[in-house]
Design an enzyme around this catalytic site. Structure first.
Site: not given
Ligand code: ZN
Ligand code: FE
Ligand code: FE
Length: 276
Positions: A70, A176, A107, A224, A179, A67, A142, A226, A37, A256, A211
């Site tokens: 986000y 991904d 992202h 989105d 995604h 990574h 991504e 998973h 975050r 993930e 991913h």
């Molecule tokens: Zn995702």
């Molecule tokens: Fe991903």
């Molecule tokens: Fe990601």
């Protein structure tokens, strides 16, 4: 050789992640560079980094994937948020030189109503400020589900970002599977078609990581969410086809999926057996 791992918690440092990866049969792993975050990163423990590098060399962990948080949004309409994103990325990339030659995924961002062209220009501007010629890390865009005003749900958008980056050779893409499905690319029904479209728009040589996630949603849902391998709309066979495709099988793969460590260990064992 199959390169397969999962997302791990970075809370206990690099050596711990390396040992944890090895303990579940992984030979690579992904982690957040800082709280997903946002917020500040804790100081690098150079002793831990040195122990990790020894362990990785001995054990055979050739690469890891960092990574970005986000919340990093280089194409926000808010100048302060854009500046924070650029500074966070620049700081992450400087820190990653303690572990040279690895991968950094982010992202692309959400343009929040400014339009995709403005979003693309701002993302490229962030990259042109954060990347530096001496760096040994490869930065990955991504592929996104296209949720809300996300940039990167279309291959052409990734291409437009890449075209504007000065240090081209530092850039790659992370596919991904969840995604892609949620963005409307039918990897379960027509993997070859999707990869051909990617090759035309971006170039398959840009893919540096994948991913591996099943999806809770139907094709094109732009959601989105998973799912565990084999429990979603893609299914195990489609995932195996992705991981064994001649254009992808040499890339590092990262789960993930919604799992604890034991669940990841089971998925890794299953996929190793199916993709060997
Ligand atoms: Zn995702
Ligand atoms: Fe991903
Ligand atoms: Fe990601």
């Amino acid at each position: 050789m199959l390169l397969l791992g999962c997302h791990l918690s970075a809370a206990k440092g690099y050596e711990h992640m390396g040992r944890e990866a090895a303990s579940i049969g992984a030979n690579t792993f992904q982690f957040f560079t800082r709280n997903p975050r946002g917020g500040s990163a804790k100081a690098l423990d150079l002793n831990d980094v040195a122990r990790y590098r020894d362990f990785a060399l001995q054990t055979g962990i050739p690469v890891m994937l960092a990574h970005a948080p986000y919340t990093l949004n280089g194409c926000s309409e808010d100048e302060k948020i854009r500046r924070f994103a650029m500074e966070t990325m620049a700081d992450d990339l400087r820190r990653m030189e303690a572990t040279p030659g690895n991968l950094y995924n982010f992202h692309p961002g959400s343009h929040v109503g400014q339009g995709v062209e403005t979003g693309i220009a701002l993302i490229a501007q962030m990259l042109n400020r954060a990347l530096f010629p001496e760096m040994t890390t490869t930065v990955l865009l991504e592929t996104m589900a296209g949720k809300g005003s996300e940039v990167g749900g279309r291959f052409e958008e990734l291409r437009e970002i890449l075209d504007r980056v000065e240090l081209q050779e530092k850039m790659g893409v992370c596919l991904d599977t969840c995604h892609l499905n949620d963005a409307g690319y039918d990897i379960a029904g027509d993997l070859d078609g999707v990869l051909t479209a990617f090759d035309k728009a971006v170039g398959l040589d840009r893919v540096r990581a994948v991913h591996i996630n099943d999806s809770k949603n139907p094709l094109g849902a732009r959601k989105d969410r998973h799912e565990k391998i084999g429990e979603g709309t893609l299914g195990l066979e489609a995932i195996v086809r992705v991981m064994t495709h001649p254009a992808l099988r040499d890339k590092p793969f990262y789960l993930e999926t919604p799992n604890e460590l034991e669940g990841y260990a089971r998925e890794i064992a299953l996929l190793k057996e199916r993709c060997a």
